[in-house]
Design an enzyme around this catalytic site. Structure first.
Site, PDB file in Angstrom:
ATOM      1  N   LYS A  35       0.936  -1.158   0.012  1.00  0.00           N
ATOM      2  CA  LYS A  35      -0.064   0.204   0.190  1.00  0.00           C
ATOM      3  C   LYS A  35       0.876   1.315  -0.106  1.00  0.00           C
ATOM      4  O   LYS A  35       2.066   1.178   0.187  1.00  0.00           O
ATOM      5  CB  LYS A  35      -0.816   0.177   1.072  1.00  0.00           C
ATOM      6  CG  LYS A  35      -0.356  -0.126   2.457  1.00  0.00           C
ATOM      7  CD  LYS A  35      -0.944  -0.351   3.755  1.00  0.00           C
ATOM      8  CE  LYS A  35      -0.324  -0.443   4.919  1.00  0.00           C
ATOM      9  NZ  LYS A  35      -1.325  -0.933   6.275  1.00  0.00           N
ATOM     10  N   TYR A 244      15.340  29.838   9.234  1.00  0.00           N
ATOM     11  CA  TYR A 244      14.325  30.692   9.718  1.00  0.00           C
ATOM     12  C   TYR A 244      14.187  30.801  11.292  1.00  0.00           C
ATOM     13  O   TYR A 244      14.388  29.777  12.025  1.00  0.00           O
ATOM     14  CB  TYR A 244      12.921  29.891   9.374  1.00  0.00           C
ATOM     15  CG  TYR A 244      12.735  30.042   8.016  1.00  0.00           C
ATOM     16  CD1 TYR A 244      12.438  31.220   7.360  1.00  0.00           C
ATOM     17  CD2 TYR A 244      12.654  28.917   6.995  1.00  0.00           C
ATOM     18  CE1 TYR A 244      12.226  31.900   5.980  1.00  0.00           C
ATOM     19  CE2 TYR A 244      12.277  29.281   5.739  1.00  0.00           C
ATOM     20  CZ  TYR A 244      12.140  30.590   5.236  1.00  0.00           C
ATOM     21  OH  TYR A 244      11.641  30.698   3.879  1.00  0.00           O
TER      22      TYR A 244
END
Ligand SMILES: *Cc1c(COP(=O)(O)O)cnc(C)c1O
Length: 345
Positions: A35, A244
């Site tokens: 999956k 940042y």
């Protein structure tokens, strides 16, 4: 090469399947869970490799995932769908010849009405409370369902990655009672259940993460290596910030490399200031926050500027990296970005 390089070791993948297959008895079949695009590694390459290794039964999460796998493997593979027969899935299930794991009375009804002669399995809920028929529903539906000749009956363990969790034995007992006297193949275990021991194996197992080199199959081989190229470097003086928010501050002179991958590539932001990358075995700490497309790494202790640094590989597994990010190896794998240059060997 501006983009990071993801190397996928299909030989290791096949070996992991064979190793897990070897943990169970000869008569116990080993399926494969592919999956989420083969846990992020590419459903086509993964299913083809596992088929060649010997897997014949494949599990996906939703019917849509079946198209690529049916095309890769052709008509002989059994492709089973955990989410079952959902509204709107009938045409896909029929045209791709998928085997839905029916999860509820509603799904049983939908399937028998829409595709009365089409193969199906049944998923039972033995305590996880996520998918499947609960014991009382199964008691009510069992005779009718068994009359329709299900291809298999399965359930799923909630806590199998922790062998000491009492939930495992409780679910085993419930499952054993629910499938008592059933004459079709039954399955309880994914990777964790295989490692719990033979009483958990039943007729077939459904490993996923262990195939891809993840916990709890700690004896497995790593399947991925991810190398992130350096774009530029700079010398940073004490007191200067990186990235940042200025979340990292140099306390001594060092050299920082800026690398070309970020959270948009699945290197999730929570690993900022915590993860390490590697240059030929030498750890180099990630400094500052993870940007969308960039990482900043302290390489002041290296005597060269490498072309790239490894963030996944033999030095650091998907689980090691997951720990730095406060998550699990499954999420690291299934987040691997679409921008990577991928090569298979
Ligand atoms: C994902 C999944 C698996 C595979 O689990 P792993 O822990 O990755 O081995 C097996 N069965 C079900 C029902 C699943 O959802």
């Amino acid at each position: 090469m501006g983009t990071a390089h993801l190397q996928i070791d299909l030989t290791a993948l096949a070996e992991n399947w064979r190793a897990l297959d070897g943990r169970t008895a000869e008569r116990c079949e080993t399926a494969a869970v592919v999956k989420a695009d083969g846990y992020g590694l590419g459903a086509e390459a993964v299913t083809k490799t596992l088929w060649e290794a010997g897997a014949r039964r494949f599990f996906i999460a939703v019917a849509e995932e079946g198209a690529a796998i049916r095309q890769t493997l052709g008509p002989d593979a059994e492709i089973c769908v955990f989410s079952g027969h959902m509204a709107g899935d009938t045409d896909t299930i029929q045209s791709l010849n998928l085997t839905p794991m029916l999860n509820s009375i509603e799904q049983l009804t939908r399937h028998f009405e829409a595709l009365p002669d089409h193969p199906f399995g049944v998923q039972l809920d033995t305590g996880m409370n996520r998918l499947g028929l609960e014991p009382a529903e199964w008691t009510a539906a069992r005779r009718l369902v068994m009359g329709q000749s299900p291809a298999m009956i399965m359930s799923h363990l909630a806590c199998a990655d922790d062998p000491s969790d009492p939930m495992n034995a409780r679910q085993l007992r419930t499952f054993t009672e629910m499938v008592d006297g059933v004459d079709v193949p039954v399955s309880l275990s994914a990777t964790g259940g295989i490692l719990l021991g033979p009483e958990y194996h039943f007729d077939f197992t459904r490993p996923g993460i262990g195939l891809y080199g993840g916990f709890p199959f700690t004896d497995g081989r790593p399947v991925v290596r991810l190398s992130v190229p350096v774009i530029q470097t700079r010398d940073v003086a004490p007191g200067e910030i990186v990235g940042y928010g200025g979340s990292w501050l140099a306390d001594e002179p060092t050299r920082v490399a800026t690398l070309s991958a970020g959270y948009a590539d699945g290197l999730i932001r929570a690993m900022g200031n915590d993860a390490v990358l590697f240059h030929e075995g030498t750890p180099c700490p990630l400094v500052g926050r993870v940007s969308m497309d960039l990482l900043t790494v302290d390489i002041g202790h290296l005597d060269t500027v490498p072309d790239s640094l490894d963030i996944l590989g033999t030095e650091q597994s998907v689980d090691d990296l997951a720990e730095a990010a406060g998550t699990i190896g499954y999420e690291v794998l299934t987040s691997l970005g679409v921008r990577y240059r991928r090569t298979y060997s």
